[in-house]
Design an enzyme around this catalytic site. Structure first.
Site, PDB file in Angstrom:
ATOM      1  N   TYR A  57      -1.928  29.603 -37.985  1.00 47.01           N
ATOM      2  CA  TYR A  57      -1.998  30.011 -39.389  1.00 47.01           C
ATOM      3  C   TYR A  57      -1.571  28.848 -40.281  1.00 47.01           C
ATOM      4  O   TYR A  57      -0.586  28.172 -39.977  1.00 47.01           O
ATOM      5  CB  TYR A  57      -1.070  31.199 -39.658  1.00 47.01           C
ATOM      6  CG  TYR A  57      -1.826  32.501 -39.737  1.00 47.01           C
ATOM      7  CD1 TYR A  57      -2.832  32.666 -40.673  1.00 47.01           C
ATOM      8  CD2 TYR A  57      -1.536  33.564 -38.878  1.00 47.01           C
ATOM      9  CE1 TYR A  57      -3.550  33.849 -40.753  1.00 47.01           C
ATOM     10  CE2 TYR A  57      -2.245  34.751 -38.957  1.00 47.01           C
ATOM     11  CZ  TYR A  57      -3.249  34.888 -39.900  1.00 47.01           C
ATOM     12  OH  TYR A  57      -3.954  36.052 -39.978  1.00 47.01           O
ATOM     13  N   GLU A  59      -1.888  28.913 -44.175  1.00 49.79           N
ATOM     14  CA  GLU A  59      -2.171  29.191 -45.592  1.00 49.79           C
ATOM     15  C   GLU A  59      -1.696  28.044 -46.479  1.00 49.79           C
ATOM     16  O   GLU A  59      -0.583  27.540 -46.299  1.00 49.79           O
ATOM     17  CB  GLU A  59      -1.448  30.469 -46.051  1.00 49.79           C
ATOM     18  CG  GLU A  59      -2.302  31.706 -45.935  1.00 49.79           C
ATOM     19  CD  GLU A  59      -1.871  32.561 -44.770  1.00 49.79           C
ATOM     20  OE1 GLU A  59      -1.412  31.978 -43.758  1.00 49.79           O
ATOM     21  OE2 GLU A  59      -2.000  33.787 -44.884  1.00 49.79           O
ATOM     22  N   ASP A 203     -26.369  25.319 -54.543  1.00 51.27           N
ATOM     23  CA  ASP A 203     -26.129  25.850 -53.195  1.00 51.27           C
ATOM     24  C   ASP A 203     -27.108  25.120 -52.267  1.00 51.27           C
ATOM     25  O   ASP A 203     -28.301  25.419 -52.246  1.00 51.27           O
ATOM     26  CB  ASP A 203     -26.385  27.362 -53.211  1.00 51.27           C
ATOM     27  CG  ASP A 203     -26.237  28.015 -51.846  1.00 51.27           C
ATOM     28  OD1 ASP A 203     -26.240  27.289 -50.825  1.00 51.27           O
ATOM     29  OD2 ASP A 203     -26.138  29.255 -51.790  1.00 51.27           O
ATOM     30  N   THR A 229     -23.217  25.573 -46.610  1.00 50.62           N
ATOM     31  CA  THR A 229     -22.754  26.036 -45.309  1.00 50.62           C
ATOM     32  C   THR A 229     -22.828  24.817 -44.393  1.00 50.62           C
ATOM     33  O   THR A 229     -23.455  23.809 -44.720  1.00 50.62           O
ATOM     34  CB  THR A 229     -23.606  27.196 -44.764  1.00 50.62           C
ATOM     35  OG1 THR A 229     -24.983  26.817 -44.807  1.00 50.62           O
ATOM     36  CG2 THR A 229     -23.389  28.458 -45.569  1.00 50.62           C
ATOM     37  N   LYS A 232     -26.317  24.842 -40.756  1.00 56.97           N
ATOM     38  CA  LYS A 232     -27.784  24.861 -40.808  1.00 56.97           C
ATOM     39  C   LYS A 232     -28.291  23.456 -40.475  1.00 56.97           C
ATOM     40  O   LYS A 232     -28.063  22.985 -39.370  1.00 56.97           O
ATOM     41  CB  LYS A 232     -28.246  25.381 -42.170  1.00 56.97           C
ATOM     42  CG  LYS A 232     -27.797  26.830 -42.415  1.00 56.97           C
ATOM     43  CD  LYS A 232     -28.356  27.392 -43.690  1.00 56.97           C
ATOM     44  CE  LYS A 232     -28.045  28.865 -43.843  1.00 56.97           C
ATOM     45  NZ  LYS A 232     -26.845  29.142 -44.627  1.00 56.97           N
ATOM     46  N   ARG A 238     -20.341  27.459 -37.727  1.00 61.47           N
ATOM     47  CA  ARG A 238     -20.484  28.472 -38.761  1.00 61.47           C
ATOM     48  C   ARG A 238     -19.372  28.262 -39.784  1.00 61.47           C
ATOM     49  O   ARG A 238     -18.193  28.227 -39.419  1.00 61.47           O
ATOM     50  CB  ARG A 238     -20.310  29.822 -38.065  1.00 61.47           C
ATOM     51  CG  ARG A 238     -21.028  30.973 -38.654  1.00 61.47           C
ATOM     52  CD  ARG A 238     -22.488  30.692 -38.701  1.00 61.47           C
ATOM     53  NE  ARG A 238     -23.166  31.787 -39.326  1.00 61.47           N
ATOM     54  CZ  ARG A 238     -24.128  32.482 -38.739  1.00 61.47           C
ATOM     55  NH1 ARG A 238     -24.539  32.171 -37.529  1.00 61.47           N
ATOM     56  NH2 ARG A 238     -24.692  33.468 -39.360  1.00 61.47           N
TER      57      ARG A 238
HETATM   58  N1  DSN Z   1     -28.873  33.969 -43.910  1.00 61.59           N
HETATM   59  C1  DSN Z   1     -29.168  32.645 -44.396  1.00 61.59           C
HETATM   60  C2  DSN Z   1     -30.578  32.277 -44.166  1.00 61.59           C
HETATM   61  O1  DSN Z   1     -31.103  32.643 -43.152  1.00 61.59           O
HETATM   62  O2  DSN Z   1     -31.181  31.600 -44.976  1.00 61.59           O
HETATM   63  C3  DSN Z   1     -28.756  32.456 -45.787  1.00 61.59           C
HETATM   64  O3  DSN Z   1     -27.434  32.819 -45.914  1.00 61.59           O
END
Ligand code: DSN
Length: 442
Positions: A57, A59, A203, A229, A232, A238
């Protein structure tokens, strides 16, 4: 055999979960992963993500934590931040967001009061739930106004966007998408935001890997806040990250910025950090932050640039092959990692049937709305295909031609299960030629 399987995933005391994890590993190894938001993180990223850091932890932020025992995790978080700054040329970075949706929530929490206005792209046009969709918190707690793409071209229409922005006067303008196949002009978004006195917010979850690879224009350093994110095209664990302007950042504030503006820049970073913690989150997932740092290190290597270039090349070839077979592709091509297929000529709402047919053939994609689709998001009329994971396997243009041919044949003959099973055998043979996660096998 049973012994080998146990070694592969390594769970010792839970045979049921061990078997399920091995099955999922085999599924990923033996099918073609073409959901554009998915990828194969490296074994090192997976190892960091599965490490003892899961126990800790922490924080707060490095140097100011609410628990003891943080000498190692402080360093880990600082390394992650330094690498991210280098990778994106960012002024201020927060690596604590658990995932994209909470990160976007943190941005709104930081910059808006409840009831203030977000202008974002409609989900059915390629946006995201958190960009102001009706069922999402982003429209429940804030007032959401949405923009479309141009109906004829499928492209962003900045004149129309500017008109909406001038009329609606939003406090924040969101750029970025989940199903937009063309280059996004972040500068144009920022200029409109400046004109109407809104924050610009990009984003870049889908395209972050392309941005750092230099094949998509970057929204940094001019955009006020950037969220990505990390799992990807960036190929990390993740999770998510936030980047924003800050007085004390790597990028030097230009001469002539007055005191008021300097304060705003500094203030932005403080607002973002306190919105993430304690505004929305508790303890950061330190295992995920370490894994993000590993992924940033990998993305800083020269090979990553070649990877990003190849992702786009592969997507362009895939789009071309589909079109040559008479399949309708939104915007007639792509500049990115994804191809959006319009299946309305095959019938309204056939996206799901198409995705299921492809899955039977070992090709994993997702049903998706296309711009101005009148079908529902669950039974939409399109299909989203991506090349990030296939490119990680080492596949190139010649494989895309082959795969594009298989996909086209299946899409043009959706009921033909015998064809799907024949393709399945070819897919398995192709996957065996481009193995993944051999380093996880024992
Ligand atoms: N779920 C993602 C996607 O597949 O584009 C976006 O958050």
């Amino acid at each position: 055999m049973v012994y080998a399987m146990q070694k592969t995933i390594g769970l010792q005391g839970d045979a049921q979960m061990q078997a399920l994890l091995v099955r999922e590993l085999r599924r990923q190894q033996q099918t073609l992963q073409m959901i554009p938001s998915e990828n194969y993180a490296s074994a090192d990223v997976l190892r960091a993500n599965g490490s003892v850091l899961s126990n800790k932890y922490a924080e707060g932020y490095a140097g100011k934590r609410y628990y003891q025992g943080n000498e190692v995790v402080d360093e880990i978080e600082e390394v992650a931040i330094a690498r991210a700054k280098k990778l994106f040329g960012a002024q201020h970075v927060n690596v604590q967001p658990y995932s994209g949706s909470p990160a976007n929530m943190a941005v709104y929490h930081a910059l808006l009061k409840p009831g203030e206005k977000i202008l974002g792209m409609k989900l059915s046009m390629g946006g995201h739930l958190t960009h102001g969709h009706g069922v999402n918190f982003s429209s429940r707690y804030f007032k959401a106004v949405q923009y479309d793409v141009d109906e004829k071209t499928g492209l962003l229409d900045f004149e129309a966007l500017r008109k909406i922005a001038l009329k609606e006067k939003p406090q924040i303008i969101v750029s970025g998408a989940t199903a937009y196949p063309r280059m996004i002009d972040f500068k144009a978004f920022d200029e409109i935001a400046q004109e109407v006195g809104a924050y610009s917010f990009a984003d870049i979850s889908h395209i972050a890997g392309l941005v750092v690879g230099g094949v998509h224009k970057s929204p940094l350093p001019f955009t006020d806040v950037v969220m990505s994110t990390t799992h990807k095209t960036l190929r990390g664990p993740r999770g998510a990250m936030l980047m924003c302007k800050n007085e004390d950042g790597v990028v030097v504030i230009p001469e002539g910025v007055d005191e008021k503006e300097r304060f705003k820049l500094k203030d932005l970073a403080r607002k973002i950090d306190s919105a993430v913690f304690p505004g929305l989150q508790g303890g950061p997932h330190m295992q995920s932050i370490a894994a993000k740092a590993v992924a940033f290190h990998e993305a800083l290597q020269p090979e990553f640039k070649s990877y990003a270039i190849q992702v786009v090349r592969n997507a362009k070839v895939l789009a071309l092959v589909l079109m040559e077979h008479g399949i309708k592709v939104v915007t007639e091509g792509t500049d990115t990692h994804l191809v959006l297929v319009d299946l309305r000529p095959q019938g309204k709402s056939v996206g799901r049937e198409a995705a299921v047919a492809l899955e039977r053939a070992g090709i994993v994609a997702n049903a998706n709305t296309v711009p101005f689709d009148t079908a529902s998001p669950f039974m939409p009329s399109g299909l989203r295909l991506g090349t990030p994971a296939l490119t990680t396997r080492g596949m190139r243009e010649s494989e895309m031609k082959e795969i594009g041919g298989w996909i086209s044949a299946i899409l043009l003959d959706l009921k033909n299960t015998e064809l799907q099973l024949r393709v399945r055998a070819c897919v398995e043979e192709l996957c065996a030629r481009f193995p993944i996660y051999t380093e996880l096998e024992e």
